[in-house]
Design a protein around this motif. Structure first.
Motif, mmCIF file in Angstrom:
data_model
loop_
_atom_site.group_PDB
_atom_site.id
_atom_site.type_symbol
_atom_site.label_atom_id
_atom_site.label_comp_id
_atom_site.label_asym_id
_atom_site.label_seq_id
_atom_site.Cartn_x
_atom_site.Cartn_y
_atom_site.Cartn_z
ATOM 1 N N MET A 1 0.834 -1.194 0.000
ATOM 2 C CA MET A 1 0.000 0.000 0.000
ATOM 3 C C MET A 1 0.874 1.251 0.000
ATOM 4 S SD MET A 1 -3.192 0.778 2.560
ATOM 5 C CE MET A 1 -2.523 1.904 3.762
ATOM 6 N N VAL A 2 0.474 2.257 -0.765
ATOM 7 C CA VAL A 2 1.215 3.513 -0.804
ATOM 8 C C VAL A 2 1.156 4.185 0.572
ATOM 9 C CG1 VAL A 2 1.317 5.820 -1.827
ATOM 10 C CG2 VAL A 2 0.742 3.842 -3.256
ATOM 11 N N LYS A 3 2.299 4.657 1.046
ATOM 12 C CA LYS A 3 2.364 5.354 2.332
ATOM 13 C C LYS A 3 2.140 6.842 2.099
ATOM 14 C CE LYS A 3 3.005 6.208 6.625
ATOM 15 N NZ LYS A 3 1.965 5.815 7.583
ATOM 16 N N ILE A 4 1.269 7.436 2.918
ATOM 17 C CA ILE A 4 0.974 8.866 2.813
ATOM 18 C C ILE A 4 1.623 9.608 3.982
ATOM 19 C CG2 ILE A 4 -0.821 10.634 2.642
ATOM 20 C CD1 ILE A 4 -0.795 8.622 0.287
ATOM 21 N N ILE A 5 2.415 10.625 3.637
ATOM 22 C CA ILE A 5 3.097 11.470 4.626
ATOM 23 C C ILE A 5 2.708 12.919 4.347
ATOM 24 C CG2 ILE A 5 5.372 12.351 5.346
ATOM 25 C CD1 ILE A 5 6.503 9.558 4.776
ATOM 26 N N SER A 6 2.563 13.705 5.398
ATOM 27 C CA SER A 6 2.332 15.141 5.216
ATOM 28 C C SER A 6 3.150 15.915 6.229
ATOM 29 C CB SER A 6 0.846 15.483 5.402
ATOM 30 O OG SER A 6 0.651 16.890 5.339
ATOM 31 N N ASP A 7 3.529 17.141 5.853
ATOM 32 C CA ASP A 7 4.130 17.982 6.887
ATOM 33 C C ASP A 7 3.026 18.440 7.840
ATOM 34 O OD1 ASP A 7 3.040 20.509 6.052
ATOM 35 O OD2 ASP A 7 4.722 20.885 4.716
ATOM 36 N N SER A 8 3.436 18.986 8.972
ATOM 37 C CA SER A 8 2.487 19.251 10.063
ATOM 38 C C SER A 8 1.500 20.375 9.784
ATOM 39 C CB SER A 8 3.253 19.575 11.348
ATOM 40 O OG SER A 8 4.088 20.708 11.166
ATOM 41 N N THR A 9 1.706 21.114 8.697
ATOM 42 C CA THR A 9 0.779 22.216 8.406
ATOM 43 C C THR A 9 -0.578 21.736 7.898
ATOM 44 O OG1 THR A 9 1.656 22.482 6.168
ATOM 45 C CG2 THR A 9 2.676 23.816 7.906
ATOM 46 N N CYS A 10 -0.759 20.426 7.707
ATOM 47 C CA CYS A 10 -2.067 19.923 7.248
ATOM 48 C C CYS A 10 -3.144 20.039 8.320
ATOM 49 C CB CYS A 10 -1.955 18.485 6.765
ATOM 50 S SG CYS A 10 -1.568 17.295 8.074
ATOM 51 N N ASP A 11 -2.729 20.239 9.577
ATOM 52 C CA ASP A 11 -3.666 20.494 10.687
ATOM 53 C C ASP A 11 -4.724 19.400 10.877
ATOM 54 O OD1 ASP A 11 -2.301 22.779 11.288
ATOM 55 O OD2 ASP A 11 -3.799 24.172 10.501
ATOM 56 N N LEU A 12 -4.359 18.158 10.574
ATOM 57 C CA LEU A 12 -5.291 17.053 10.824
ATOM 58 C C LEU A 12 -5.215 16.636 12.291
ATOM 59 C CD1 LEU A 12 -4.704 14.866 7.644
ATOM 60 C CD2 LEU A 12 -6.636 16.386 8.113
ATOM 61 N N SER A 13 -6.354 16.250 12.837
ATOM 62 C CA SER A 13 -6.401 15.831 14.237
ATOM 63 C C SER A 13 -5.711 14.483 14.402
ATOM 64 C CB SER A 13 -7.852 15.715 14.704
ATOM 65 O OG SER A 13 -8.504 14.667 13.997
ATOM 66 N N GLU A 14 -5.362 14.175 15.640
ATOM 67 C CA GLU A 14 -4.736 12.883 15.933
ATOM 68 C C GLU A 14 -5.645 11.736 15.521
ATOM 69 O OE1 GLU A 14 -2.802 10.583 19.803
ATOM 70 O OE2 GLU A 14 -3.210 12.728 19.932
ATOM 71 N N GLU A 15 -6.933 11.922 15.717
ATOM 72 C CA GLU A 15 -7.909 10.874 15.361
ATOM 73 C C GLU A 15 -7.894 10.613 13.855
ATOM 74 O OE1 GLU A 15 -11.314 9.087 13.780
ATOM 75 O OE2 GLU A 15 -11.267 11.284 13.720
ATOM 76 N N LEU A 16 -7.835 11.663 13.043
ATOM 77 C CA LEU A 16 -7.831 11.499 11.587
ATOM 78 C C LEU A 16 -6.509 10.907 11.103
ATOM 79 C CD1 LEU A 16 -9.592 14.826 10.551
ATOM 80 C CD2 LEU A 16 -10.509 12.512 10.269
ATOM 81 N N VAL A 17 -5.410 11.326 11.717
ATOM 82 C CA VAL A 17 -4.096 10.783 11.365
ATOM 83 C C VAL A 17 -4.080 9.266 11.591
ATOM 84 C CG1 VAL A 17 -1.681 10.729 12.124
ATOM 85 C CG2 VAL A 17 -2.798 12.921 11.698
ATOM 86 N N LYS A 18 -4.679 8.839 12.710
ATOM 87 C CA LYS A 18 -4.732 7.397 12.999
ATOM 88 C C LYS A 18 -5.697 6.681 12.053
ATOM 89 C CE LYS A 18 -3.457 7.571 17.888
ATOM 90 N NZ LYS A 18 -3.950 7.554 19.282
#
Length: 283
Positions: free
Chosen positions: A1-18
């Protein structure tokens, strides 16, 4: 599966990141001589307190090349495809750092770096789209092509409670900040083609301002993709956020209304009480 990485400016919550198995590469925030990692060991409230005490805006900087290499290395060693999202290239060198890290690892064939041409959950909307496609088993080339199609359709804007932070950061003149404070003016800041620009100026208390701002977007939101909409703010009063959520609910457009707190980078430049509603327009 393709791994998705973002810098921290995406402002996603911890719940969404998980939920979407996204890995975050933090930018740096400098409070005087002290350096912190965005979202790791500094909170927006600590940033506001420092900024008010020192009457200046914190400096922010891209991740280090070493950080980016360390983050990418395990995926590269496994031969896994990776897509990295970065804040608009005109706002930070974060994208360049990611590209240099891929070069250092000799992994340009595995690592794709996307200039989001956006900030905050304007990036987050694209990151989630990519993560969903990755979960469906799509390859990096297909995901990247789709994200490039969606980039111009992201609608990202905010209204700011105070002009003080924009003034301290050199994004607003002292006279404009003084006049804005005296007249209770709250400008709308929009993102277009990777650049922030001022829009309509609202007047009055923040609750009235925010609801006027949201109403002004009603027609655009009725033509939005229905999957999700973000309410992203830097510490707005809960009752204001609740009224925005109720308004969006009553439109019966969006399947999911997500609330996130703006991270340290956006908070550093926009100050407390900033609120935005962000979504993707239909094609």
């Amino acid at each position: 599966m393709v791994k998705i990485i973002s810098d921290s400016t995406c402002d996603l919550s911890e719940e969404l990141v998980k939920r979407y198995d996204i890995t975050i590469l933090p930018l740096h925030i400098l409070l005087g001589d002290e350096e912190y990692l965005d979202g790791v060991n500094i909170t927006p409230q600590e940033i506001f307190d420092w900024s008010d005490e020192h009457k200046t805006t914190p400096k922010t900087s891209a991740p280090s090349a070493e950080q980016a290499v360390e983050l990418l290395k395990p995926y590269v060693e496994k031969g896994q495809e990776v897509i990295c999202f970065a804040i608009a290239s005109g706002m930070s060198s974060s994208m360049n750092v990611m590209r240099l890290a891929a070069e250092e690892l000799e992994a340009e064939n595995l690592v794709t770096v996307i200039d989001s041409a956006n900030l905050s959950t304007g990036i987050g909307l694209l990151v989630i789209e990519a993560a969903e496609m990755a979960q469906q088993g799509k390859g990096a080339a297909e995901i990247t092509a789709r994200i490039e199609e969606l980039k111009p359709l992201v609608r990202a804007s905010f209204v700011v409670d105070t002009l003080t932070y924009l003034y301290r950061g050199g994004r607003c003149s002292g006279l404009a900040a003084l006049a804005g404070g005296a007249l209770k003016l709250h400008p709308r800041i929009g993102v277009e083609d990777g650049k922030m620009g001022p829009g309509k100026k609202y007047r009055g208390n923040m609750e009235k301002v925010v609801l006027s701002y949201v109403k002004d977007m009603e027609e655009a939101m009725k033509n939005a993709r229905p999957e999700r909409v973000f309410i992203t703010h830097s510490g707005s009063a809960p009752e204001i956020v609740d009224k925005v959520r109720a308004y969006l609910n009553d439109l019966h457009v969006f399947y999911e209304i997500l609330e996130t707190r703006a991270g340290g980078v956006v908070s550093s430049h926009c100050g407390p009480g900033t609120l935005g509603v962000l979504f993707i327009a239909k094609e």
